[in-house]
Scaffold this motif. Structure first.
Motif, mmCIF file in Angstrom:
data_model
loop_
_atom_site.group_PDB
_atom_site.id
_atom_site.type_symbol
_atom_site.label_atom_id
_atom_site.label_comp_id
_atom_site.label_asym_id
_atom_site.label_seq_id
_atom_site.Cartn_x
_atom_site.Cartn_y
_atom_site.Cartn_z
ATOM 1 N N PRO A 165 2.434 -5.584 -2.396
ATOM 2 C CA PRO A 165 1.506 -4.836 -3.262
ATOM 3 C C PRO A 165 0.660 -5.714 -4.179
ATOM 4 O O PRO A 165 1.141 -6.728 -4.700
ATOM 5 N N CYS A 166 -0.565 -5.296 -4.383
ATOM 6 C CA CYS A 166 -1.447 -5.974 -5.340
ATOM 7 C C CYS A 166 -0.957 -5.666 -6.759
ATOM 8 O O CYS A 166 -0.081 -4.817 -6.964
ATOM 9 N N GLN A 167 -1.545 -6.324 -7.736
ATOM 10 C CA GLN A 167 -1.051 -6.162 -9.109
ATOM 11 C C GLN A 167 -1.247 -4.743 -9.631
ATOM 12 O O GLN A 167 -0.418 -4.253 -10.410
ATOM 13 N N GLU A 168 -2.323 -4.066 -9.202
ATOM 14 C CA GLU A 168 -2.534 -2.675 -9.661
ATOM 15 C C GLU A 168 -1.482 -1.759 -9.055
ATOM 16 O O GLU A 168 -0.921 -0.890 -9.735
ATOM 17 N N CYS A 169 -1.209 -1.948 -7.771
ATOM 18 C CA CYS A 169 -0.171 -1.124 -7.125
ATOM 19 C C CYS A 169 1.202 -1.445 -7.698
ATOM 20 O O CYS A 169 2.040 -0.549 -7.852
ATOM 21 N N ALA A 170 1.427 -2.713 -8.023
ATOM 22 C CA ALA A 170 2.724 -3.088 -8.595
ATOM 23 C C ALA A 170 2.970 -2.285 -9.876
ATOM 24 O O ALA A 170 4.031 -1.686 -10.059
ATOM 25 N N ILE A 228 -8.820 3.327 -1.772
ATOM 26 C CA ILE A 228 -7.570 3.682 -2.451
ATOM 27 C C ILE A 228 -6.437 3.005 -1.674
ATOM 28 O O ILE A 228 -6.348 3.148 -0.446
ATOM 29 N N HIS A 229 -5.621 2.285 -2.382
ATOM 30 C CA HIS A 229 -4.594 1.487 -1.715
ATOM 31 C C HIS A 229 -3.479 2.359 -1.146
ATOM 32 O O HIS A 229 -3.243 3.487 -1.597
ATOM 33 N N ALA A 230 -2.823 1.814 -0.141
ATOM 34 C CA ALA A 230 -1.791 2.560 0.583
ATOM 35 C C ALA A 230 -0.699 3.087 -0.352
ATOM 36 O O ALA A 230 -0.258 4.239 -0.241
ATOM 37 N N GLU A 231 -0.271 2.240 -1.280
ATOM 38 C CA GLU A 231 0.815 2.627 -2.188
ATOM 39 C C GLU A 231 0.369 3.768 -3.091
ATOM 40 O O GLU A 231 1.127 4.723 -3.351
ATOM 41 N N ALA A 232 -0.878 3.661 -3.600
ATOM 42 C CA ALA A 232 -1.407 4.727 -4.467
ATOM 43 C C ALA A 232 -1.520 6.026 -3.680
ATOM 44 O O ALA A 232 -1.162 7.109 -4.183
#
Ligand SMILES: O=c1ccn([C@H]2C[C@H](O)[C@@H](COP(=O)(O)O)O2)c(=O)[nH]1
Ligand SMILES: [Zn+2]
Length: 160
Positions: free
Chosen positions: A106-111, A78-82
């Protein structure tokens, strides 16, 4: 009466140092990411780092990449932003216009997720995937949605 200290660190440096501290919790051996969300009044709402979902033993976790999707970390982490968004226990209304400090662009999903959470600005430290397809999509998402992003540089002693 002594005067006040004037050489305090900036908000940018403070929030990015918090994001860096969060990244130190990451078990990812290659890329540790931290995120810190601060509202429009410069109050920290939440922090997060890239890690495994709760209940998944990160000692047993395959922390590398693999042709087998079941053994590739990217399919689990799970990414940091999520995590920073999910860790917040207040109302998402508080995130409207917030600033997100991230140690990696951020990666595209986090963006997409950050846009949908209502953040207004992304401040990043590293952009090591600059120019890759996903990175270009992230920037396109922010540009199209009116989210500003800028890089912050910290003094050497703030970096790990
Ligand atoms: O927006 C992002 C992008 C990536 N991460 C995390 C996910 C992974 O744990 C690493 C990336 O690993 P690489 O080996 O560098 O591909 O970073 C994130 O938290 N947020
Ligand atoms: Zn991401």
């Amino acid at each position: 009466m002594p005067g006040k200290r004037s050489d305090v660190i900036s908000w940018d440096e403070f929030f990015m140092r918090v994001a860096i501290a969060a990244s130190l919790r990451s078990k990812d051996p290659k890329t540790q990411v931290g995120a810190c969300i601060a509202d429009t009044n410069d109050r920290i709402l939440s922090v997060g780092y890239n890690g495994t979902p709760s209940g998944l033993d990160d000692d047993e976790f395959p922390w590398g990449t693999s042709e087998d999707p079941l053994f590739d970390k990217h399919n689990y982490v799970i990414h940091a932003e999520a995590n920073a968004i999910l860790n917040y226990r207040g109302s998402l209304k508080d995130m409207q216009g917030a600033k997100v400090y991230v140690t990696l662009f951020p990666c595209q999903e986090c963006a997409k997720t950050l846009v949908q959470a209502g953040v207004g600005e992304v401040i990043y430290l590293d952009d090591k995937y600059d120019g890759t397809e996903g990175n270009r999509v992230s920037k396109s998402v922010f540009d199209r949605c009116g989210i500003t992003y800028r890089q912050v540089r910290l003094p050497e002693d703030a970096l790990v």
